[in-house]
Enzyme design. Structure first.
Site, PDB file in Angstrom:
ATOM      1  N   GLU A  26       6.577  14.168 -12.724  1.00  0.00           N
ATOM      2  CA  GLU A  26       6.726  12.842 -12.134  1.00  0.00           C
ATOM      3  C   GLU A  26       5.784  12.629 -10.956  1.00  0.00           C
ATOM      4  OE1 GLU A  26      11.123  11.627 -12.242  1.00  0.00           O
ATOM      5  OE2 GLU A  26      11.206  13.702 -11.606  1.00  0.00           O
ATOM      6  N   CYS A  66      10.535  10.623 -20.770  1.00  0.00           N
ATOM      7  CA  CYS A  66      11.881  10.070 -20.648  1.00  0.00           C
ATOM      8  C   CYS A  66      11.939   8.881 -19.681  1.00  0.00           C
ATOM      9  CB  CYS A  66      12.885  11.148 -20.226  1.00  0.00           C
ATOM     10  SG  CYS A  66      12.493  11.874 -18.637  1.00  0.00           S
ATOM     11  N   ARG A  69      19.596  17.079 -16.629  1.00  0.00           N
ATOM     12  CA  ARG A  69      18.713  17.118 -15.464  1.00  0.00           C
ATOM     13  C   ARG A  69      19.543  17.409 -14.213  1.00  0.00           C
ATOM     14  NH1 ARG A  69      15.429  11.924 -13.534  1.00  0.00           N
ATOM     15  NH2 ARG A  69      17.471  11.215 -12.845  1.00  0.00           N
ATOM     16  N   HIS A  75      16.846   1.969 -10.354  1.00  0.00           N
ATOM     17  CA  HIS A  75      17.945   2.651 -11.055  1.00  0.00           C
ATOM     18  C   HIS A  75      19.075   1.702 -11.422  1.00  0.00           C
ATOM     19  CE1 HIS A  75      15.826   6.358  -9.916  1.00  0.00           C
ATOM     20  NE2 HIS A  75      16.229   6.678 -11.125  1.00  0.00           N
ATOM     21  N   ARG A  82      21.138  11.936 -16.755  1.00  0.00           N
ATOM     22  CA  ARG A  82      20.961  11.745 -15.294  1.00  0.00           C
ATOM     23  C   ARG A  82      22.296  12.076 -14.621  1.00  0.00           C
ATOM     24  NH1 ARG A  82      17.679   6.998 -16.967  1.00  0.00           N
ATOM     25  NH2 ARG A  82      15.687   7.102 -15.879  1.00  0.00           N
ATOM     26  N   ASN A 129       8.562   6.631 -14.812  1.00  0.00           N
ATOM     27  CA  ASN A 129       8.966   5.680 -13.768  1.00  0.00           C
ATOM     28  C   ASN A 129       8.441   6.143 -12.416  1.00  0.00           C
ATOM     29  OD1 ASN A 129      10.420   4.622 -15.862  1.00  0.00           O
ATOM     30  ND2 ASN A 129      12.356   5.510 -15.221  1.00  0.00           N
ATOM     31  N   ASP A 130       8.643   7.423 -12.151  1.00  0.00           N
ATOM     32  CA  ASP A 130       8.154   7.947 -10.881  1.00  0.00           C
ATOM     33  C   ASP A 130       6.677   8.280 -10.946  1.00  0.00           C
ATOM     34  OD1 ASP A 130      10.259   7.905  -8.977  1.00  0.00           O
ATOM     35  OD2 ASP A 130      11.305   9.387 -10.177  1.00  0.00           O
ATOM     36  N   ARG A 137       8.709   1.570  -6.759  1.00  0.00           N
ATOM     37  CA  ARG A 137       9.265   1.066  -8.027  1.00  0.00           C
ATOM     38  C   ARG A 137      10.373   0.049  -7.816  1.00  0.00           C
ATOM     39  NH1 ARG A 137      12.148   6.479 -10.553  1.00  0.00           N
ATOM     40  NH2 ARG A 137      13.543   5.087 -11.663  1.00  0.00           N
TER      41      ARG A 137
HETATM   42  C1  PEP Z   1      11.443   8.818 -14.319  1.00  0.00           C
HETATM   43  O1  PEP Z   1      11.100   8.904 -13.134  1.00  0.00           O
HETATM   44  O2  PEP Z   1      10.718   8.320 -15.199  1.00  0.00           O
HETATM   45  C2  PEP Z   1      12.755   9.316 -14.735  1.00  0.00           C
HETATM   46  C3  PEP Z   1      13.089   9.390 -15.999  1.00  0.00           C
HETATM   47  O3  PEP Z   1      13.647   9.627 -13.739  1.00  0.00           O
HETATM   48  P1  PEP Z   1      14.438   8.515 -12.898  1.00  0.00           P
HETATM   49  O4  PEP Z   1      14.142   7.168 -13.499  1.00  0.00           O
HETATM   50  O5  PEP Z   1      15.877   8.859 -12.940  1.00  0.00           O
HETATM   51  O6  PEP Z   1      13.825   8.669 -11.536  1.00  0.00           O
HETATM   52 MG    MG Z   2      12.305  10.090 -11.788  1.00  0.00          MG
END
Ligand code: PEP
Ligand code: MG
Length: 591
Positions: A422, A493, A323, A180, A287, A445-446, A456
């Site tokens: 996710e 996203c 979100r 993040h 976010r 990402n998740d 990650r």
């Molecule tokens: C993701 O997990 O791809 C996402 C957009 O949420 P974050 O990166 O805030 O966990």
């Molecule tokens: Mg996420």
């Protein structure tokens, strides 16, 4: 890219902050104290065992003293008393009692007692670390002039403390592209290179460094030649950005007419301007946890309502997908104490946290609902793993609507609710989830982290974090199929949506929306506008049958480069004549 003087931010143990607590928080604070003591005892036992194996049980007995301290009734009872009677947080109560002990023993003349003071300091620090969780890690450096932050790590809450106007760039030892901190840097438009391993040791405060976030390189004491070449490169990148501005107000439509919604990810209310500038059609992911990171206290309903309303009004005629709070994982709020967990990404995070903190969740839902009266707002829940979570969250949303109606507050009765996809379990039951939500947004990402079991944040395994892994692509395809069969739309996203190389693949898999950092939007739009759905589908159909992610990546790269050569021709410097001393810091992961 940026050049500037290094500002080294070393993590010192954080100051313990005194916080008044309400009566309702007392038992939770006592529980945290108990947990911190249990964890500390466990650690000391482990250390003792390790030492006993290495040097014999007798010498390892020094840890007996530590264990005795951790069980000392006066220390524990006095700390608990302060929490109960003085209504202060456990970390503060415990540190005060420990400080008192240390001072008392340290002033005694006898060396035996003075030694015990050292033991107490050592072992109580261990407890305090657990109580502090991911809390403050030392004050941010005071920056009188712009500079490049060099740090072992930068958590999102550390990043939030920095003076944005002075930070030219980040260089960190740990981290990866989807941490993040990296995401926040990208959305702030701050160049960053993460995963350098030894930046903090190699770079001295005040030293001039040049940082290239495109290639993940940091140059120490760059020579004139390097600065010249980078100057040229920067000029070419600016020229490209100017060219891309020409399509800013054009739609994201493929050459054969398929319309994609291209939106932007934001973290702060003031980001609406960057969204408009980028040519995005609104916000695909707000976010909201960064509102909490930036505020010295928990933002109340009014403050949240204003923030959501500001973004919604700032991107008219487009909309915003807000979100709900995705706290936990690598995002912790210092004024919202949470226990330190061994596996925070598998722990008390996002919707799980919110459903167990109904007051906090209700406040946010009410604020989002109220803001929906002033613009086009949708809401989505993060980290959904099963239908029950959606039902529970929707039930709370309905309660909030009822109370707002009773109080005479306006809101959009038809507010659309979506779920983030996710977690692989959510993909497997996407058909069932689709019955309860209006849309899906895939958080790659998740999704990648949970599918491939790759943390990650961990730079050592960052090379295994593979967006083009066939398993990931098949999960995306399954989600799209389940959603489309029920008339629901699907967005992406995660960072995949902002990578031009992966965009044709995502289009071919059938996604309807892409949401990326504002800085990435012009490149993605250019690529979409040069793509044909036929070739995108052909690539995706071929890809899901492959067994190796590296082959898929290669073909995706070849297609993206053929479609949009200008996006790639300027990304690498043509450096010649490098001074070896310049390149001793180069990253395994970059931004
Ligand atoms: C993701 O997990 O791809 C996402 C957009 O949420 P974050 O990166 O805030 O966990
Ligand atoms: Mg996420």
């Amino acid at each position: 890219m940026c050049r500037g003087r290094a500002v080294v931010w070393k993590e010192e143990p954080g100051a313990i902050v005194r916080r008044e607590i309400g009566e309702g928080e007392v038992s939770a604070e006592l529980e945290r104290l108990e947990q911190a003591l249990i964890t500390a005892r466990h650690e000391v036992n482990q250390l003792q065992k390790k030492l006993a194996d290495a040097i014999g049980a007798k010498d390892a007995s020094i840890f007996e003293v530590h264990l005795l301290i951790l069980e000392d009734p006066v220390l524990l009872n006095e700390s608990a008393r302060r929490v109960r009677e003085e209504r202060v947080n456990a970390a503060f109560a415990f540190s005060e009692v420990a400080r008192h002990y240390v001072a008392m023993l340290g002033s005694v003349d006898d060396p035996f007692f003075r030694e015990r003071a050292t033991d107490i300091r050592d072992v109580t620090q261990r407890v305090q670390n657990h109580l502090a969780g991911e809390g403050p890690r030392g004050a941010p450096p005071v920056m009188t002039e712009p500079g490049v932050i060099v740090s072992h790590d930068l958590t999102p809450s550390m990043t939030a403390q920095l003076d944005r106007s002075k930070v030219l760039g980040f260089a960190t030892d740990v981290g990866s592209v989807t941490s993040h901190t990296a995401i926040l840097a990208k959305s702030l438009g701050i160049p960053a290179v993460v995963g350098l391993h030894e930046a903090i040791g190699a770079i001295s405060p005040g030293e001039t460094i040049l940082l290239d976030g495109y290639t993940g390189s940091v140059f120490l004491r760059p020579t004139d030649q390097t600065l010249f070449e980078y100057g040229q490169l920067a000029r070419r990148r600016i020229e490209l950005e100017d060219r891309l501005k020409e399509i800013r107000d054009e739609p994201a439509v493929t050459l054969d007419g398929k319309r994609i919604v291209l939106s932007a990810n934001v973290e702060m209310a003031e980001d609406a301007g960057a969204v408009r500038e980028s040519g995005a059609e609104g916000v695909g992911l707000f976010r909201t946890e960064y509102l909490f990171l930036h505020s010295p206290t928990l933002p109340d309903e009014e403050a949240q309502y204003l923030a959501y309303r500001t973004v919604a009004e700032g991107v008219v005629p487009h909309g915003v997908i807000v979100r709900t709070l995705d706290i936990g994982g690598d995002k912790f709020i210092t004024h919202l104490p949470m226990p330190k967990e061994v596996n925070p990404f598998l722990g008390w995070r996002a919707i799980r946290f919110c459903l167990q903190q109904p007051e906090l969740f209700r406040t946010q839902l009410r604020a989002i609902l109220r803001a929906s009266a002033h613009g086009s707002i949708r809401l989505m829940y993060p980290m959904i793993s099963g239908v029950e979570e959606v039902l529970a969250a929707n039930a709370m949303l309905e309660e909030c609507k009822a109370s707002l109606r009773a109080e005479g507050h306006a809101f959009n009765e038809g507010l659309e609710v979506g779920a983030m996809i996710e977690i692989p379990s959510a993909v497997m039951i996407a058909d069932q989830l689709a019955e309860h939500v209006a849309f899906f947004s895939i958080g790659t990402n998740d999704l990648i982290q949970y599918t491939l079991a790759i943390d990650r944040l961990n730079d050592r395994i960052a090379h295994l974090y593979e967006p083009t892994h066939p398993a990931v692509l098949r999960l995306i395809r399954s989600t799209v199929e389940a959603a489309h069969a029920r008339g629901r739309w699907v967005g992406v996203c995660g960072e995949m949506a902002g990578d031009p190389v992966l965009v044709p693949l995502l289009l071919g898999l059938g996604v309807d929306e892409l949401s990326a950092a504002p800085a990435s939007v012009p490149r993605i739009k250019h690529l979409v506008r040069r793509c044909r759905m036929g070739e995108a589908r052909e690539l995706a159909e071929w890809a899901v049958k492959q067994s190796r992610g590296s082959c898929i990546l290669q073909r995706a790269e070849a297609l993206a480069q053929r479609l949009a050569p200008i996006l790639f021709s300027e990304s690498k410097p043509t450096l010649t004549n490098l001074n070896p001393a310049e390149v001793d810091a180069s990253a395994s992961a970059s931004l």
